[in-house]
Write a protein that holds these residues in place. Structure first.
Motif: not given
Length: 66
Positions: A45-53
């Motif tokens: 459920p983690l947003r891609p932008d948060l994953f990258e950050c």
């Protein structure tokens, strides 16, 4: 650990003292665990932008600790 990093990601991760108090481990150990977790079994459920950050912050903090 993921919830902690979601909260602190935009600020470059959490303060070393807070990581020690919350998790009972050195920040470099915490970021190593986080990087391995994200690499091998990222939460869906983690947003891609948060994953990258989170991935970038973990790598940067590990690099700074080296």
């Amino acid at each position: 650990m993921v919830a902690f990093e979601v909260r602190w990601c935009a600020l470059g991760g959490g303060p070393t003292e807070t990581i020690m108090a919350d998790f009972g481990m050195d920040a470099s150990v915490s970021f190593r665990h986080l990087a391995e977790y994200l690499e091998h079994s990222p939460p869906t459920p983690l947003r891609p932008d948060l994953f990258e950050c989170m991935t970038a912050v973990a790598r940067q903090r590990l690099w700074l600790a080296a």
